[in-house]
Design a protein around this motif. Structure first.
Motif, mmCIF file in Angstrom:
data_model
loop_
_atom_site.group_PDB
_atom_site.id
_atom_site.type_symbol
_atom_site.label_atom_id
_atom_site.label_comp_id
_atom_site.label_asym_id
_atom_site.label_seq_id
_atom_site.Cartn_x
_atom_site.Cartn_y
_atom_site.Cartn_z
ATOM 1 N N ASP A 73 -1.742 10.829 -7.359
ATOM 2 C CA ASP A 73 -1.095 10.919 -6.058
ATOM 3 C C ASP A 73 -2.145 11.275 -5.025
ATOM 4 O O ASP A 73 -3.056 12.058 -5.291
ATOM 5 C CB ASP A 73 -0.041 12.037 -6.072
ATOM 6 C CG ASP A 73 1.179 11.592 -6.843
ATOM 7 O OD1 ASP A 73 1.145 10.461 -7.359
ATOM 8 O OD2 ASP A 73 2.137 12.364 -6.909
ATOM 9 N N THR A 103 -2.573 12.433 -0.892
ATOM 10 C CA THR A 103 -1.862 12.863 0.295
ATOM 11 C C THR A 103 -2.562 12.303 1.512
ATOM 12 O O THR A 103 -3.750 12.538 1.713
ATOM 13 C CB THR A 103 -1.862 14.392 0.373
ATOM 14 O OG1 THR A 103 -1.387 14.879 -0.854
ATOM 15 C CG2 THR A 103 -0.977 14.863 1.498
ATOM 16 N N THR A 106 2.015 11.985 4.123
ATOM 17 C CA THR A 106 2.669 11.100 3.174
ATOM 18 C C THR A 106 1.939 11.225 1.852
ATOM 19 O O THR A 106 0.710 11.235 1.828
ATOM 20 C CB THR A 106 2.558 9.649 3.657
ATOM 21 O OG1 THR A 106 2.828 9.635 5.048
ATOM 22 C CG2 THR A 106 3.518 8.764 2.913
ATOM 23 N N VAL A 107 2.677 11.277 0.825
ATOM 24 C CA VAL A 107 2.044 11.315 -0.494
ATOM 25 C C VAL A 107 2.244 9.951 -1.128
ATOM 26 O O VAL A 107 3.370 9.490 -1.272
ATOM 27 C CB VAL A 107 2.662 12.404 -1.376
ATOM 28 C CG1 VAL A 107 2.048 12.350 -2.765
ATOM 29 C CG2 VAL A 107 2.441 13.762 -0.756
ATOM 30 N N LYS A 151 2.073 7.685 -4.252
ATOM 31 C CA LYS A 151 1.994 7.670 -5.709
ATOM 32 C C LYS A 151 1.109 6.495 -6.101
ATOM 33 O O LYS A 151 0.945 5.554 -5.329
ATOM 34 C CB LYS A 151 3.387 7.454 -6.305
ATOM 35 C CG LYS A 151 4.385 8.536 -5.973
ATOM 36 C CD LYS A 151 5.660 8.329 -6.765
ATOM 37 C CE LYS A 151 6.260 6.980 -6.527
ATOM 38 N NZ LYS A 151 7.232 6.801 -5.500
#
Lengths: 143, 1257
Positions: free
Chosen positions: B724, B726, B753-754, B756
């Motif tokens: 992940d 950020t 916003t993270v 994935k």
């Protein structure tokens, strides 16, 4: 023994490269195939050299080195087939025959509607067929 | 003949040019020698080559030698034949004679003697010593020369020429040269013929046992040497080529086992360009030559000729193939040659060829493609040399200093080990060296790659050296023990300490095994298998024996020296490849140079070279190779603190095929990126992550927005990071497809916003955009301090790693913003007028046009004369188009209508706040009608119209406006303004007329009521308040008979009411009441109308609108009644005209008398009572009026006052014409009586004849 066969796209990008050595040294074969593109380029871009064989797909021996031989084949769509062999005594006809069969296998593989042109060939059938051709090359040259 | 070999060699080395013999008969040579030798070398000589084709030779060197010279005298005939090439090619006989007799008696026989029996090409040069002034002597010389010509020249051939010492003879030298060249040519032809014949004879015997190659060689080389002397290098080269072919043929003939050669000291130094390396006599082997030396000799001769022919590139080309084929020969004889002799020979041969060809090469000598080929060959030679040099270095233990790169692996791991018959053994006193080597081996730690990338090193050796070396030792037949631990040592190739220790453990066992078959030539110390360090030391000692070249040995003496040489060779190869077609070779070698730089801390240069290599690999998509180099580049960049480069390298590493690195490694790359991003970056750099983060719009049709509307945009973002990540901020640009100039607009999503790994969906707010369609442009964002951007657009899945070619702009629009269009419509529900002065519903149809009105707010602003009844609530209901219920309207039954409306479920009461109404949600997508209670105020009393007062009301009087502003859209960004005109009116328009004047003075006043509204009006009562001067006839209140009521007036129809009135005064009773100037019609009425159609009952407070309660409304209208005029107040009389008639052009006075018949009525509102306005009206065609046509005249107000108005007129036409009329515009026609009345027509005579017109002048 054929140690490596490769299909290289018209932008000189590898489409399929398979080595047949037991050791984990595929990278050196990548290097050999990649560098042999220099010779293919030279033959294609240098009209004087390729004069009589301009229309021939089989490029012949690319590398006269001491220890291995590199043969090339150029299709009409500028896709190159490269063969690296450690046999120092190879008959031209054998190589031609090999490339002809390899070309046929390639054409079948790229005719697959799920194959994206210009992308790597991931077909297992193709890989199996290539290894069959490679094995039979060993046999015919031995026999 | 072979015995002549030595002699042949010495002759060859002694003479290298053509010899011309001079027979100095008359001792003239010292006099002319200088002049002759000045002509040398001959500038332009045309000679015949082997195929008898003329060849132009520039600068043919030659030497004049007197026949008395020792060099020509002391030769045996046989020698002469064999070494014919050195014999003179032309003979010049120098004579002079001043006396004819002397010539005849002495000179001629002598000359005859000289030239006879001689196959030589000769000619006579007559030297005239006569001084030009001395005529006698000159004449005599001429005579003698003429005689000479007669005697020695023939028709076929001129054999004489004359040289005047004292006189200029320009033609002589030319002539002489021609003659010499001709002689040389002839001699050459003859000798070539001779040699060819001999060679042919010998060739025929080639397969006979008596065949001797040496003889053949002498003949062949003689021929070649002759060609060379004559500067026919091309032919000489051909002879050598043939010689080589012939030699290879014979040398390979079976049966004769010959010595190969190459075992002498210094032989390992290639002599392929040095033909004088060894005298041929030394290499004679039986009837032939030793292959090792002789082939090099032949090649040296060939290359010497090629250099003379200015073709160094051919030397390089031939040299390369020669080295390869010679290397094969060396391999065959490797067991007799010194250790690693082959490798050393190749190294020296390559270096010799490179320096030899390069020094003979001038830039631009050949065509560009040949030049490129030449550089390619040099590159090949360099890399061949490099490979052999690395091999030697490996054998003596520098293997750990050789980069295990693909190129080195490719060239070394497929190159077999040297195969000496016996692997060299450790010298007895080398134990310290062994220890040193062992120490080195132990110290050598494999370099840990950056990011802790674990890769199995590529092999540099075809097989394990330890096993190979031990197997080749005569004392040792490879035992199983070796196989066992060699298998392990193969894992790291270079042989770490583990197998070495193991070997010492197994020492005892192996010694006992090997004792039995140890050969006596080796000491007991080598009975055990050698350790790696021992192999290195042994090889080093053996190599020291082999290598005689001190500089080469120096290059191998230490690691530093080795690296220097290695770098030199690699650079040489790379530079030359760069100048050739083989760019890839060059770039790859650059990478090797970079590795050396890297090792020595020269990171700047290393990074530059690595960048080139990475660009090559990534440009063509060779990811496997790229994955090998890129970490090195990244490491350099990190050391150099090149954050931008380092970051981009990390990103490139991350975006490589996922299979190329393990998850851990990829995570290391990511953590590098993240840690740098969050560290203090000196110069925050933008980072292109196109290959790593790709984005695309959601599949399906693009989202659609109306102009000016904000929205949200959902975007799919693919992350290629293994974990992940950020993103501190993220923004996307939209690019308009229609307009390239328009800067792309950025959409920001500032919240973190993270992402994935893999697919993510991100929603960004979309501010209002201009109309058009948009595609996604660039994704930018920030990770910590790091700004990144991605241009890459992925179609559906993640960008394929080899997507580098199909790098195309997305064409599918993601957003469409429509052009401005009406989104809503506001209209009045009815166009028919409403009741004025009453509370009425205004219907406003709110019709959304494919657009939601959710949350819409309507601002209502009434214009002047219109107020909203705040006490009432506003109603809203859904609306159905009028056309749909046309039938219902036709019935016009209010009950039905009500039912109809009640069917619609959507009905709501709203209230007004600050002139604003919030529309309900259910009305957001359906057409609705908004009922607003309003009241239009008009303070003026309605006026009826009559014949007396005909003016009609203007329609504008009842017009009121209501300004509407609708705010709607997502954020009330859309505004719709509309001003609606509403028409208000009284229910009736009243007009009156007197229907009848009865004899008794009763007047029947008809009041006509025009219904102005689209509603049924019920008149319940009507009464007339009469003005002064009128009274109702029946003395009642003037109401019509009530039985007529209610009177129903249909929409837009008329009704009439008759009132019977008469003149009379009613004011007598109420004195104080002001005089009422107008009559007032009062109508009490009710209205039955539908608000959807127009006027309707007023809005009551209850606002129930039910029909049970009847609301009576009062309508008042002012009427003006006028009493009829019974007695005129003025009389106008037309005074008679003169009786003699009128004539055209005759002035007459028209007179009218105005008389006041009674006193002026006070009640009449005339201001100027004593003045009367008059106006004369006449047809201007008929009359010309002099004087004022209009004016005021004073007329006293008393009864009986009179005045005469006279106007001067001239009739203009003859006939009966209407006379001018006098009118009084201010006074009613009824108040004027005409007495006497004016005539209708009067007769105007033509003008009287005038004689003056006829009198001639």
């Amino acid at each position: 023994m054929i140690v490596c066969v490769a299909v290289v796209g018209h932008q000189n990008n590898p489409l399929y490269i398979q080595s047949f050595t037991e050791e984990d040294d595929a990278l050196k074969l990548h290097h050999i195939v990649h560098c042999s593109l220099d010779v293919v380029d030279e033959r294609v871009n240098n009209p004087k050299k390729s004069g009589p064989t301009l229309n021939e797909t089989f490029l012949g021996l690319l590398y006269p080195t001491e220890n291995y031989k590199v043969y090339g084949y150029l299709t009409n769509t500028k896709v190159k087939f490269i063969l690296v062999t450690t046999d120092l005594d190879v008959r031209d006809a054998d190589v031609r025959n090999f490339f002809r069969r390899f070309h046929a296998a390639y054409v079948d593989a790229v005719s697959n509607p799920f194959h994206v042109p210009g992308k790597k060939i991931t077909s297992k059938t193709f890989a199996e067929r290539v290894s069959t051709i490679v094995k039979s090359f060993g046999l015919s040259s031995a026999g | 003949m072979a015995n002549y070999l030595a002699q042949f060699q010495s002759i060859k080395s002694a003479c290298d040019h053509i010899v011309i013999s001079v027979e100095d008969v008359s001792d003239l040579w010292p006099t002319v020698k200088n002049a002759f030798e000045e002509r040398l070398p001959f500038k332009r000589a045309i000679l015949n080559n082997k195929t008898r084709n003329p060849v132009l030779v520039d600068k043919l060197p030659a030497e004049f030698i007197l026949t008395t010279d020792a060099r020509l005298r002391s030769r045996f005939p046989q020698e002469q034949l064999l070494f014919w090439f050195r014999e003179p090619y032309a003979s010049i006989v120098l004579v002079t004679c001043e006396d004819l007799d002397e010539f005849k008696t002495i000179l001629k026989p002598r000359l005859k003697l000289i030239v006879q029996n001689d196959e030589r090409e000769w000619f006579i040069v007559f030297v005239s010593k006569a001084h030009p002034n001395n005529d006698q002597a000159t004449k005599m010389a001429k005579k003698v020369y003429a005689r000479l010509e007669v005697d020695f020249s023939s028709k076929k051939r001129e054999r004489c020429c004359k040289l005047d010492i004292h006189g200029p003879e320009p033609n002589f030298w030319e002539d002489l040269e021609i003659k010499i060249i001709e002689s040389i040519r002839n001699t050459l032809d003859r000798r070539v013929q001779f040699y060819e014949d001999e060679i042919r004879k010998l060739s025929e015997l080639r397969f006979m046992p008596i065949w001797n190659f040496c003889n053949f060689f002498i003949l062949k080389e003689s021929l070649a040497f002759m060609f060379e002397m004559a500067h026919l290098h091309e032919d000489a080269l051909r002879e050598y080529d043939e010689l080589e072919l012939c030699y290879l043929e014979t040398v390979n003939m079976t049966g004769k086992q010959r010595e190969f050669g190459g075992v002498e000291n210094g032989d390992e130094e290639a002599a392929l360009l040095n033909f004088e390396n060894k005298p041929l006599t030394q290499i004679v082997q039986d009837d032939s030559f030793r292959e090792f030396e002789f082939r090099q000799y032949l090649f040296a001769c060939q290359s010497k000729l090629l250099f003379k022919l200015n073709r160094p590139f051919e030397v390089a080309a031939r040299g390369y193939t020669f080295i390869i084929s010679f290397s094969k020969a060396l391999t065959q004889h490797e067991n007799i040659l010194p250790f690693c002799m082959r490798e050393v020979w190749i190294i020296t041969a390559c270096l010799a060829l490179i320096s030899g060809t390069y020094s003979n090469y001038n830039e631009g000598l050949a065509a560009p493609d040949i030049e490129k080929e030449f550089y390619r060959l040099l590159g090949d030679l360099y890399s061949l040399c490099r490979v052999k040099f690395m091999r030697l270095a490996y054998i003596i233990g520098y293997g750990s200093d050789i980069e295990r790169s693909p190129i080195n692996s490719a060239s070394l791991s497929m190159l077999p080990w040297p195969k000496p018959s016996v692997w060299p053994s450790v010298p007895p006193d080398a134990s310290s060296e062994v220890l040193g080597k062992e120490k080195l081996i132990l110290q050598a730690t494999p370099r840990v790659k950056h990011f802790f990338i674990q890769r199995k090193p590529l092999p540099l050796e075809p097989s394990v050296l330890l096993r190979e070396a031990n197997r080749r030792r005569a004392s040792f037949s490879a035992g199983n023990t070796f196989e066992m631990f060699d298998g392990r040592s193969a894992i790291d190739g270079s042989g770490s300490d583990a197998p070495l220790r193991m070997s010492s453990l197994n020492k005892a066992q192996t010694i006992s095994m090997s004792r039995t078959n140890s050969s006596p030539g080796f000491g007991g110390s080598i009975d055990r298998p050698m350790r790696l360090a021992e192999i290195f030391v042994a090889s080093e000692h053996a190599l020291r024996q082999t290598i005689s070249n001190p500089s080469l040995w120096k290059s191998l003496s230490s690691v530093e020296e080795f690296e220097q040489k290695y770098l030199e060779l690699t650079k040489g190869a790379a530079d030359n490849y760069h100048r050739s077609w083989w760019k890839r070779h060059g770039v790859v070698l650059d990478g090797e140079i970079a590795a050396v730089f890297f090792k020595h801390g020269n990171f700047d240069l290393a990074a530059k070279s690595y960048e080139k290599v990475c660009a090559l690999y990534s440009g063509e998509g060779w990811q496997d190779l790229l994955a090998e180099v890129l970490p090195n580049l990244a490491e350099c960049q990190k050391i150099l603190n090149d954050q931008a480069g380092y970051l981009s390298s990390c990103v490139r590493l991350l975006s490589l095929d996922k299979g190329l690195f393990s998850v851990k490694e990829r995570q290391a790359f990511q953590s590098e990126v993240v840690s740098i991003a969050h560290s203090e970056m000196e110069h925050p750099v933008p980072l292109d992550v196109s290959s790593l983060i790709t984005f695309s719009g959601n599949p399906g049709p693009p989202s659609v927005l109306c102009d000016g509307d904000p929205g949200t945009l959902s975007v799919t973002v693919w992350s290629g990071f293994p974990d992940d990540i950020t993103l501190d901020s993220l923004s996307l640009t939209l690019a308009a497809t229609y307009n390239a100039d328009e800067g792309a607009k950025a959409l920001k999503s500032s919240i973190a916003t993270v992402l994935k790994p893999g697919r993510n969906t991100i929603t960004v707010d979309l501010p209002p955009q201009k109309p058009g369609s948009y595609v996604l442009g660039v994704l930018t964002g920030q990770i910590g301090q790091l700004r990144f951007r991605s241009h890459s657009f992925s179609k559906v899945g993640p960008a394929d790693s080899d997507d580098f070619m199909s790098y195309e702009k997305p064409t599918r629009p993601i957003l469409k913003v429509f052009n401005p269009r009406p989104l809503v419509d506001l209209a009045a529900a009815t166009s028919s007028p409403l009741l004025i002065n009453e509370a009425q519903w205004i219907g406003i149809i709110v019709r959304p046009i494919d657009y939601s009105l959710k949350g819409a707010v309507l601002h209502i602003d009434t214009g002047p004369g219109l107020t909203i009844e705040e006490s009432h609530v506003i109603e809203i209901e859904s609306y159905i188009e009028v056309s749909q219920r046309a039938g219902d309207i036709a019935n016009s039954n209010s009950a039905l209508n009500d039912c109809f409306l009640s069917d619609n479920k959507d009905f709501e009461r709203l209230s007004l706040h600050d002139g604003r109404i919030q529309l309900p949600d259910w009305a957001s997508n359906v057409t609705s009608i908004l009922w607003i209670p309003v009241c239009a105020i008009d303070n003026n009393l309605a006026r009826g119209s009559s014949t007396v007062n005909p003016q009609r009301q203007s329609i504008v009087d009842g017009m009121r406006t209501i300004a509407l502003k609708l705010e709607f859209g997502v954020s009330h960004n859309q505004i719709f303004d509309r001003t609606i005109a509403v028409h208000f009116t009284d229910p009736f328009h009243v007009s009156t007329r007197v229907a009848d004047k009865c004899n008794d003075g009763t007047l029947l006043l008809q009041v006509i009521l025009h219904s102005e509204v689209k509603a049924t009006l019920n008149i319940f009562d009507a009464w007339l308040d009469l003005q002064d001067g009128f009274v109702h006839t029946g003395k009642d209140d003037g109401r019509p008979i009530s039985g007529f009521f209610p009177l129903v007036v249909s929409p837009t129809s008329r009704a009439g009411i008759l009132f019977s009135i008469c003149l009379g005064n009613t004011i007598a009773e109420v004195e104080d009441v002001a005089v009422q100037p107008e009559s007032l019609l009062n109508i009490r009425y009710g209205i039955f109308g539908d608000r959807t159609a127009g006027a309707h009952p007023p809005v009551t407070a209850e606002s129930n609108g039910s029909e049970g309660t009847r609301q009576d409304l009062i309508f008042r209208s002012a009427l003006v009644l006028q009493r009829p005029v019974l007695d005129p107040s003025l009389a106008v009389g037309f005074l008679p005209l003169p009786s003699d008639g009128l004539r055209v052009g005759q002035l007459i006075n028209m007179n009218w008398r105005v008389e006041r018949l009674k006193e002026f009525d006070q009640s009449k509102d005339y201001q100027c009572n004593d003045e009367v306005l008059y106006e004369v009206d006449a047809n201007s065609d008929n009359w010309m009026i002099a004087g004022r046509k209009r004016g005021h005249v004073s007329l006293p107000t008393e009864q009986g006052s009179r005045i005469v108005i006279s106007v001067l007129c001239v009739p203009l036409v003859a006939g009966y014409v209407r006379p001018p009329q006098l009118g009084l515009p201010d006074i009613d026609q009824a108040n004027i009586s005409c007495n006497p009345p004016g005539p209708h027509l009067i007769c105007v005579l033509p003008p009287a004849l005038s004689s003056s017109f006829c009198i001639p002048a």
